[in-house]
Design an enzyme around this catalytic site. Structure first.
Site, PDB file in Angstrom:
ATOM      1  N   TYR A 142      10.710  -3.860 -28.821  1.00  0.00           N
ATOM      2  CA  TYR A 142      10.489  -5.191 -28.246  1.00  0.00           C
ATOM      3  C   TYR A 142      11.593  -5.465 -27.241  1.00  0.00           C
ATOM      4  CZ  TYR A 142       9.899 -10.262 -27.861  1.00  0.00           C
ATOM      5  OH  TYR A 142       9.707 -11.550 -27.387  1.00  0.00           O
ATOM      6  N   ASP A 230      18.701  -1.536 -24.514  1.00  0.00           N
ATOM      7  CA  ASP A 230      18.468  -2.926 -24.891  1.00  0.00           C
ATOM      8  C   ASP A 230      19.244  -3.165 -26.184  1.00  0.00           C
ATOM      9  OD1 ASP A 230      17.676  -5.356 -25.843  1.00  0.00           O
ATOM     10  OD2 ASP A 230      15.539  -5.056 -25.426  1.00  0.00           O
ATOM     11  N   LYS A 258      21.438 -12.601 -28.351  1.00  0.00           N
ATOM     12  CA  LYS A 258      21.720 -12.884 -29.769  1.00  0.00           C
ATOM     13  C   LYS A 258      23.219 -13.054 -30.068  1.00  0.00           C
ATOM     14  CE  LYS A 258      17.150 -11.551 -31.089  1.00  0.00           C
ATOM     15  NZ  LYS A 258      16.245 -10.510 -30.696  1.00  0.00           N
TER      16      LYS A 258
HETATM   17  C1  LIG Z   1      15.251 -10.622 -29.454  1.00  0.00           C
HETATM   18  C2  LIG Z   1      15.142  -9.458 -28.544  1.00  0.00           C
HETATM   19  C3  LIG Z   1      14.889  -9.599 -27.166  1.00  0.00           C
HETATM   20  C4  LIG Z   1      14.536 -10.923 -26.558  1.00  0.00           C
HETATM   21  O1  LIG Z   1      15.575 -11.834 -26.643  1.00  0.00           O
HETATM   22  P1  LIG Z   1      15.206 -13.423 -26.558  1.00  0.00           P
HETATM   23  O2  LIG Z   1      16.547 -14.080 -26.540  1.00  0.00           O
HETATM   24  O3  LIG Z   1      14.385 -13.715 -27.749  1.00  0.00           O
HETATM   25  O4  LIG Z   1      14.471 -13.631 -25.287  1.00  0.00           O
HETATM   26  C5  LIG Z   1      14.932  -8.479 -26.371  1.00  0.00           C
HETATM   27  N1  LIG Z   1      15.203  -7.266 -26.885  1.00  0.00           N
HETATM   28  C6  LIG Z   1      15.450  -7.079 -28.196  1.00  0.00           C
HETATM   29  C7  LIG Z   1      15.782  -5.712 -28.691  1.00  0.00           C
HETATM   30  C8  LIG Z   1      15.397  -8.157 -29.072  1.00  0.00           C
HETATM   31  O5  LIG Z   1      15.575  -7.970 -30.374  1.00  0.00           O
END
Ligand SMILES: *Cc1c(COP(=O)(O)O)cnc(C)c1O
Length: 423
Positions: A142, A230, A258
């Site tokens: 994701y 990511d 996060k």
């Molecule tokens: C949560 C998440 C995102 C998106 O971040 P948001 O602050 O929710 O837009 C992107 N990549 C990873 C791996 C994530 O866990």
């Protein structure tokens, strides 16, 4: 006193599905979400006054636990000086200095307001830098909800059984290639970037095979594609310096979110000065944000990051490793089979009625997530006051505020929950 049902009914009438992010809905587990009024350390309390031991921790945004006194104090101070100016502030510089001093190959970062924005912007930089169009992502990873990256996404996309999303045009995803996780794809010179979660944590937890990331690095180098980690979940959580240091593989671009916001909305992307030189105002790749580098978010993030040491991560990882072993044993004592994969302080939880191997890709993770066991297990845990994420594609987040007795409680609850699932 108002009830969770009353709040959720009110929410349903004015907010689509009653939630501002689909993963929060109880759609895949059934029932009514608890509406949280407060959190402290490892616990959250709902509108009915019920307290839960919380393994959601804002899906990983909270590293020190909820409402850490030092973070609250830092925010009180920051808020009294004004919350947004539309001009450079010391706070964003301080947070950028902390991040770049820790992470290999991270010379510069630019702040945005979410992980989604961070990844979207990193992809644009990669395309601008290489002059190429295609990007490659892995099935079940994701990367936020931008059009080009929703295809074959994990987390809520998988939870709701969506192949991608309505409202995304074929053109928007035409340059997105999807490959199975843990298999190094053969690239060509049309690929601008390969985007990967260095530990996949949105399809439950799928760890990279020993050589996967290094081989991916080599394949990117072979064709001149950029490697993007990511690290929105893994950054400053997997380890003091995140996944690059942990695995000994350095990407060209990083995405963060996060943890670096200390519980406030923030994201960041970064890499070497050479690559980030394409960004406006210096270069031709445009990217901007009214609240980017927000003083509150950067103050909270800097407070969190400067409070933790490499030893804190080592200590938390060791505790989580023990917890994982005991959690797996407890589920087995309760009569189910379990796998509890761990990397650093990140842990997944797979349940089955039969013995099985730890999943190495989305197909395997999905088969387990859809076997029907998570739903009753989740509710049996919640009934005992232990809150897991309301979906089988998420991982458990143990914060630095979870004490040994909290983890003991979760182990006992898991044993009883496994029994309850079978009865
Ligand atoms: C949560 C998440 C995102 C998106 O971040 P948001 O602050 O929710 O837009 C992107 N990549 C990873 C791996 C994530 O866990």
């Amino acid at each position: 006193m108002s009830t969770n049902q009353e709040w959720f009914d009110r929410a349903l009438s004015v907010i689509p599905g009653g939630v501002d992010s689909p993963v929060r809905s109880f759609r895949s587990v059934g029932g009514t979400p608890y509406t949280v009024v407060s959190g402290e350390g490892a616990h959250v309390t709902d509108v009915e006054g019920r307290t839960y031991l919380d393994f959601v921790q804002s899906y990983g945004a909270s590293l020190l636990g909820h409402a850490h006194p030092a973070v609250v104090e830092r925010l009180r101070d920051a808020v009294s000086h004004g919350t947004t100016f539309g001009a450079p502030t010391p706070g964003e510089v301080r947070l950028a200095e902390i991040m770049t001093s820790r992470v290999p190959g991270l010379e510069q970062v630019r702040f945005v307001s979410s992980g989604t924005e961070a990844v979207m912007s990193a992809v644009r930089v990669a395309r601008g830098f290489t002059g190429r169009d295609k990007i490659l992502k892995f099935d079940g990873c994701y990367h936020g909800h931008s059009d080009a990256l929703l295809v074959a996404g994990g987390s809520g996309v998988a939870q709701l059984g969506l192949p991608g999303s309505a409202g995304v045009t074929a053109n928007a995803v035409a340059d997105t290639i999807v490959a199975p996780y843990n298999e190094v794809p053969r690239l060509d010179d049309t690929v601008a970037a390969v985007l990967v979660e260095p530990v996949a944590a949105n399809m439950n937890l799928v760890a990279p095979r020993a050589t996967f990331l290094a081989e991916l690095r080599a394949e990117c180098d072979r064709v001149g594609a950029l490697l993007i980690f990511d690290e929105v979940i893994t950054g400053f959580r997997l380890d003091y310096a995140g996944a690059a240091q942990y695995f000994g593989v350095t990407p060209d671009l990083y995405c963060f979110g996060k943890v670096i916001g200390g519980g406030l909305p923030v994201g960041a992307f970064g890499g070497t000065r050479a690559v980030l030189g394409v960004l406006a105002p210096a270069g031709p790749v445009y990217q901007a944000g009214t609240l980017s580098g927000n003083p509150l978010a950067t103050a909270a993030g800097a407070e969190v990051l400067s409070r933790v040491t490499p030893a804190d991560y080592a200590h938390l990882s060791a505790r989580v490793a023990r917890f994982a072993t005991r959690l797996g044993e407890a589920v087995r004592e309760g009569g189910l089979f379990a796998r509890v994969p761990v990397r650093g302080p990140l842990l997944g939880l797979y349940l089955s009625r039969e013995e099985f191997e730890e999943p190495e890709n989305f197909t395997a993770a999905q088969a387990l997530a859809e076997n029907g066991l998570y739903r009753p297990f989740f509710h049996a845990m919640l009934d005992q006051g232990v809150a897991l994420a309301p979906g089988a594609y998420e991982i458990l987040f143990v914060s630095m505020a979870h004490r040994d007795e909290d983890l003991d409680r979760a182990v006992s609850a898991a044993r009883a929950a496994a029994r309850a699932v079978l009865s």
